[in-house]
Design a protein around this motif. Structure first.
Motif, mmCIF file in Angstrom:
data_model
loop_
_atom_site.group_PDB
_atom_site.id
_atom_site.type_symbol
_atom_site.label_atom_id
_atom_site.label_comp_id
_atom_site.label_asym_id
_atom_site.label_seq_id
_atom_site.Cartn_x
_atom_site.Cartn_y
_atom_site.Cartn_z
ATOM 1 N N ILE A 1 -0.712 -9.251 17.103
ATOM 2 C CA ILE A 1 0.570 -9.952 17.141
ATOM 3 C C ILE A 1 1.668 -8.894 17.111
ATOM 4 O O ILE A 1 1.657 -7.995 16.255
ATOM 5 N N ASP A 2 2.615 -8.991 18.043
ATOM 6 C CA ASP A 2 3.711 -8.019 18.138
ATOM 7 C C ASP A 2 3.177 -6.596 18.213
ATOM 8 O O ASP A 2 3.679 -5.686 17.539
ATOM 9 N N ASN A 3 2.125 -6.417 18.999
ATOM 10 C CA ASN A 3 1.506 -5.099 19.196
ATOM 11 C C ASN A 3 0.966 -4.499 17.896
ATOM 12 O O ASN A 3 0.863 -3.275 17.751
ATOM 13 N N THR A 4 0.649 -5.359 16.944
ATOM 14 C CA THR A 4 0.168 -4.911 15.634
ATOM 15 C C THR A 4 -1.108 -5.658 15.290
ATOM 16 O O THR A 4 -1.181 -6.883 15.469
ATOM 17 N N PRO A 5 -2.148 -4.959 14.795
ATOM 18 C CA PRO A 5 -3.392 -5.652 14.434
ATOM 19 C C PRO A 5 -3.187 -6.623 13.282
ATOM 20 O O PRO A 5 -2.457 -6.343 12.335
ATOM 21 N N VAL A 6 -3.849 -7.771 13.392
ATOM 22 C CA VAL A 6 -3.720 -8.820 12.379
ATOM 23 C C VAL A 6 -4.769 -8.614 11.285
ATOM 24 O O VAL A 6 -5.952 -8.387 11.568
ATOM 25 N N TYR A 7 -4.329 -8.704 10.031
ATOM 26 C CA TYR A 7 -5.220 -8.607 8.866
ATOM 27 C C TYR A 7 -5.096 -9.885 8.051
ATOM 28 O O TYR A 7 -3.988 -10.379 7.809
ATOM 29 N N GLU B 1 5.597 -3.025 8.118
ATOM 30 C CA GLU B 1 5.827 -1.823 8.922
ATOM 31 C C GLU B 1 5.208 -0.581 8.303
ATOM 32 O O GLU B 1 4.654 0.266 8.991
ATOM 33 N N GLY B 2 5.291 -0.467 6.973
ATOM 34 C CA GLY B 2 4.794 0.741 6.328
ATOM 35 C C GLY B 2 3.304 0.929 6.450
ATOM 36 O O GLY B 2 2.792 2.044 6.323
ATOM 37 N N THR B 3 2.557 -0.159 6.696
ATOM 38 C CA THR B 3 1.100 -0.067 6.804
ATOM 39 C C THR B 3 0.597 -0.372 8.217
ATOM 40 O O THR B 3 -0.602 -0.354 8.459
ATOM 41 N N ASN B 4 1.544 -0.683 9.133
ATOM 42 C CA ASN B 4 1.198 -0.979 10.529
ATOM 43 C C ASN B 4 0.167 -2.101 10.620
ATOM 44 O O ASN B 4 -0.829 -2.009 11.325
ATOM 45 N N ARG B 5 0.451 -3.205 9.886
ATOM 46 C CA ARG B 5 -0.428 -4.373 9.915
ATOM 47 C C ARG B 5 0.418 -5.640 9.996
ATOM 48 O O ARG B 5 1.497 -5.700 9.414
ATOM 49 N N TYR B 6 -0.094 -6.632 10.704
ATOM 50 C CA TYR B 6 0.473 -7.980 10.628
ATOM 51 C C TYR B 6 -0.381 -8.730 9.614
ATOM 52 O O TYR B 6 -1.549 -9.025 9.855
ATOM 53 N N GLU B 7 0.201 -9.019 8.436
ATOM 54 C CA GLU B 7 -0.564 -9.570 7.327
ATOM 55 C C GLU B 7 -0.342 -11.073 7.215
ATOM 56 O O GLU B 7 0.797 -11.553 7.268
ATOM 57 N N ILE B 8 -1.430 -11.806 7.087
ATOM 58 C CA ILE B 8 -1.373 -13.264 6.943
ATOM 59 C C ILE B 8 -2.008 -13.650 5.611
ATOM 60 O O ILE B 8 -3.182 -13.357 5.349
ATOM 61 N N GLY B 9 -1.203 -14.304 4.758
ATOM 62 C CA GLY B 9 -1.678 -14.694 3.434
ATOM 63 C C GLY B 9 -2.596 -15.900 3.480
ATOM 64 O O GLY B 9 -2.790 -16.549 4.506
ATOM 65 N N ASN B 10 -3.173 -16.189 2.306
ATOM 66 C CA ASN B 10 -4.128 -17.290 2.185
ATOM 67 C C ASN B 10 -3.775 -18.088 0.937
ATOM 68 O O ASN B 10 -4.000 -17.647 -0.191
ATOM 69 N N ASN B 11 -3.207 -19.282 1.144
ATOM 70 C CA ASN B 11 -2.750 -20.095 0.022
ATOM 71 C C ASN B 11 -3.889 -20.680 -0.807
ATOM 72 O O ASN B 11 -3.678 -21.204 -1.895
ATOM 73 N N ASP B 12 -5.124 -20.564 -0.319
ATOM 74 C CA ASP B 12 -6.267 -21.132 -1.028
ATOM 75 C C ASP B 12 -6.991 -20.117 -1.908
ATOM 76 O O ASP B 12 -8.057 -20.417 -2.460
ATOM 77 N N LEU B 13 -6.438 -18.918 -2.042
ATOM 78 C CA LEU B 13 -7.099 -17.887 -2.837
ATOM 79 C C LEU B 13 -7.233 -18.318 -4.303
ATOM 80 O O LEU B 13 -6.352 -18.962 -4.870
ATOM 81 N N LYS B 14 -8.355 -17.910 -4.914
ATOM 82 C CA LYS B 14 -8.601 -18.156 -6.332
ATOM 83 C C LYS B 14 -8.284 -16.886 -7.132
ATOM 84 O O LYS B 14 -8.164 -15.799 -6.582
ATOM 85 N N ALA C 1 0.819 -1.213 0.000
ATOM 86 C CA ALA C 1 0.000 0.000 0.000
ATOM 87 C C ALA C 1 0.848 1.256 0.000
ATOM 88 O O ALA C 1 0.425 2.296 -0.503
ATOM 89 N N GLU C 2 2.068 1.180 0.597
ATOM 90 C CA GLU C 2 2.933 2.358 0.668
ATOM 91 C C GLU C 2 4.067 2.272 -0.356
ATOM 92 O O GLU C 2 5.070 2.971 -0.238
ATOM 93 N N HIS C 3 3.911 1.439 -1.385
ATOM 94 C CA HIS C 3 4.899 1.329 -2.452
ATOM 95 C C HIS C 3 4.444 2.182 -3.635
ATOM 96 O O HIS C 3 3.375 1.941 -4.200
#
Length: 748
Positions: free
Chosen positions: A589-595, A534-547, A186-188
């Protein structure tokens, strides 16, 4: 593929053509007098010249076949015609005076037509126009194009939004090749300077037929500056000052064409301090950008090739909160240090009525991100052992370590198209496209893993000409494989098609209807992320099942145009299956909201509507008004995030030209942005606001050369406001206040 290329190359070697020349005269349709300095350009061959004082022109070393010529000059209607080479007699071309602005060739579509001849509606703006309107950066400038906005992180970071879609749903092309620079973030930002770019074209809607995956939402196509015309040379120097940031931009370029060879180069340096609002400076929005572009080309009667190189280094502060108030230009921690190399080659081989185009590109993106406990000394290397070292800036001393996040993205792509000989009313192009991409990590943190991505696509498209109707249709197959180092391996396939029709309902009314499908395979971040961004202040978790995302869009465009009045209405409905989006799950997680990355069907709809009045006999006076709207919803009627607010723009512009000032203009613009209350569950709404802009400029003769001056101002009332697409919105941080630009350009 190898057999296909070898066969075509054999044809090229064994097909020898004599050198051909086109000669002719361009005259005024009313007075029958020759017109000087008319631009004559062969669109297929990309070769051109200007008429002399008597209106005469000559272009040599041309291949045999039928090719399109565009003839244009300010104050006259642009003319497009086909000529069959060789031609024995001189040709005569008459142009009629017209107040309608001069048309240009659209490069982003495969048949390189004038927009008036194009089946697909494409928006085009020159960089000169965007800069004269007061834009500070390329990402800022594209927001002047109808239907285009930008997601911003301060002033230096911006990414394009086309009709509500952004990131990997919008594909960017530069130097004729697709730009890959970790655009999932998002910040790129774009990582491209407006220096050395001639114009910007925007395809609003699915362009997977032409460009494959990631073109689901549209294309931002950046046309590099042209080489010099045959046996000519030119150079220029420019400097721009920005009052708000006390920033500057310097630019120098030179290009020359001698016999069959041509070359150009251009360098640019830009620096800005933190931007100012009515109440405060926004800490760490400062940035520094260095850009260099070069090109070399060769052309004979049946072959042309050019090689271009661009290196861009950007040191970009990442704003977090309002803190230190200063006018320093060296970024504080955290910041990004990004170096982007773009190598491209573009080759065309001309046969008797057909053409083979081979475009190759290599993009090397080196991204480093530094955090509070890391140093930003650029002389450090990732291979060195950690050691303590003092680094002094105006406010603090930090320990020098290494980049927290360091990724290298290496992308090779190819685009091979063969234009078949014209068969009656049919023009047909077949082609293959592909990409090999390697992502590698070198920093102590890892956001996305090491992985290799391979794309392959095959396409065919035709343009069918009738007297009052033009039809364009095509089909395409794509395959994408993502192989991740930790063992994940996904393959995505898609078939897509497009159908468009342009009809002249009356002499002044044109209608366009385009139906197209598009697709986007999940990117590496969506599939595999597992860490703090860090640039978006999110802990991001991917999804290997995405279509894969798959969409179908309907576009309808109506246009009325006469000599003194134009009005247009563009509407679209875009249905997207398996739309991918980020959503918080309430954990920390690590004081960061999980998305988490989730999927749902979605729809977007809206359009652009406007008019342009230039009344007779006041042809120098222009009034333009346009309205933009887009709505995005999930299947459950929840609104999508990052949808731009509705807006309306009104511009009054005057043009003048006399003995002491050439190409003179002045304008005033009022852009009204409405409230945005149609927001997703984790967004904040924004209030409406009005921004007033104005500018004046023109060219003078100084020491027998042209000096251009442009003075422009944005947000002249110093309004405190927050754009809905600003990533600083959740913290209540205002966008930039009043800014005055002064640009001087001297042509050598």
């Amino acid at each position: 593929m190898k057999l296909f290329l070898n066969t075509l190359l054999l044809i090229a070697v064994t097909s020898l053509y004599s050198q051909n020349t086109i000669k002719g005269t361009v005259i005024d349709a009313d007075t029958k007098q020759g017109l000087a300095l008319v631009n004559i350009y062969l669109t297929d061959i990309e070769k051109g010249t200007y008429t002399n004082e008597q209106g005469f022109f000559s272009i040599e070393n041309l291949p045999s076949g039928t090719y399109n010529i565009v003839v244009s000059i300010i104050g006259y209607g642009t003319k497009s015609l086909d000529v069959t080479i060789p031609i024995k007699d001189n040709i005569s071309i008459s142009l009629s005076p017209s107040a309608i602005e001069m048309e240009d060739i659209i490069i982003s579509t495969p048949f390189h037509k004038l927009q008036s001849d194009n089946v697909m509606k494409v928006e085009r703006k020159t960089i000169k126009d965007l800069k004269s309107s007061g834009s500070v950066t390329l990402a800022d400038g594209i927001t002047n194009i109808a239907g285009v906005e930008s997601i911003t992180t301060g002033l230096g970071i911006g990414k394009p939004v086309i009709r509500g879609l952004s990131s990997n749903r919008v594909l960017v092309y530069t130097q004729g090749v697709r730009l890959e620079n970790q655009q999932f973030g998002a910040e790129h930002g774009l990582g491209i300077s407006n220096s050395g770019i001639e114009s910007v074209e925007v395809i609003k809607g699915p362009a997977s037929l032409l460009y494959g995956s990631d073109a689901l939402g549209g294309i931002l196509y950046l046309n590099p500056e042209r080489f010099a015309n045959s046996n000519s040379s030119s150079g220029d120097l420019s400097a721009t000052y920005y009052s708000n940031t006390q920033g500057f931009s310097t630019n120098a370029g030179y290009k020359s064409s001698v016999n069959n060879f041509k070359f150009l180069f251009r360098g640019n340096l830009t620096e800005h301090s933190d931007y100012n609002t009515k109440s405060y400076r926004v800490t760490n929005t400062r940035f520094r950008e260095q850009d260099f572009k070069a090109g070399i080309g060769y052309q004979n009667n049946a072959f042309k090739t050019d090689f271009r190189y661009n290196v861009n280094n950007s040191k970009l502060g990442i704003p977090e909160e309002i803190g230190e108030q200063s006018k320093n230009k060296t970024p504080l921690l955290p910041f990004q240090n990004i170096t982007n190399h773009v190598f491209s080659s573009k080759t065309s081989m001309f046969f008797n009525g057909s053409k083979l185009d081979v475009n190759l590109g290599y993009i090397y993106n080196d991204r480093k991100e530094f955090e509070e406990h890391h140093d930003h000394d650029e002389d450090e290397h990732e291979d060195e052992e950690h050691e303590d070292e003092e680094h002094e800036d105006e406010h603090e001393e930090d320990e020098i370590l290494e980049a927290a996040l360091h990724m290298k993205l290496k992308t090779f792509n190819y685009d091979v198209k063969y234009s078949l000989p014209k068969l009656g009313k049919f023009e047909t192009i077949v082609g293959i496209q592909g990409m090999n991409q390697i992502n590698s990590n070198y920093g102590e943190e890892q956001l996305i893993p090491d992985a290799t991505t391979n794309d392959f696509g095959i396409l065919a498209t035709s343009h069918i000409h009738f007297e009052k109707v033009d039809i364009q249709l095509g089909a395409r197959y794509d395959n994408r494989n993502i192989d991740v180092l930790n063992g994940i391996n996904r393959t995505f396939n898609s078939y897509n098609g497009a159908f468009g029709i342009k009809k002249s309902i009356t002499q002044n009314i044109t209608a366009r209807i385009n139906l197209a499908t598009g697709f986007r395979a999940p990117n590496l971040s969506e599939l595999t992320s597992d860490g703090t961004h860090e640039g978006t202040n999110r802990y991001e978790i991917g999804n290997n099942d995405l279509k894969s995302e798959q969409n179908f869009q309907t576009d309808i465009a109506l246009e009325f145009k006469n000599e003194h009045f134009e009005v247009f209405a563009n509407g679209f409905y875009n249905n997207i299956n398996n739309y991918i989006f980020l959503s918080p799950d309430g954990n920390i997680i690590d004081n960061t909201p999980v998305y988490l990355y989730l999927q749902s069907d979605a729809k977007l709809y809206g359009g652009e509507f406007g008019l342009h009045l230039h009344p007779h006999p006041l042809d120098w006076l222009h009034f333009e008004s346009s309205f933009e709207t887009v709505t995005g919803k999930q299947k459950n009627d929840d609104y999508l995030p990052l949808i731009p607010a509705n807006s309306i723009s009104n511009i009054i512009r005057v043009e003048f030209d006399n003995d002491w000032i050439k190409k003179g203009y002045a304008f005033a613009k009022l852009k009204s942005t409405f409230k945005q209350n149609n927001i997703s569950a984790f967004e904040t709404n924004t209030q409406g606001y009005n921004l007033l802009s104005a500018g004046i400029g023109g060219s003078f003769s100084v020491f027998n050369n042209e000096l251009s001056i442009a003075l422009s101002g944005n947000n002249l009332t110093n309004k405190s406001y927050i754009n809905h697409l600003s990533r600083l919105k959740p913290d209540g941080i205002f966008n930039m206040g009043r800014n005055i630009n002064l640009e001087l350009t001297y042509n050598l």
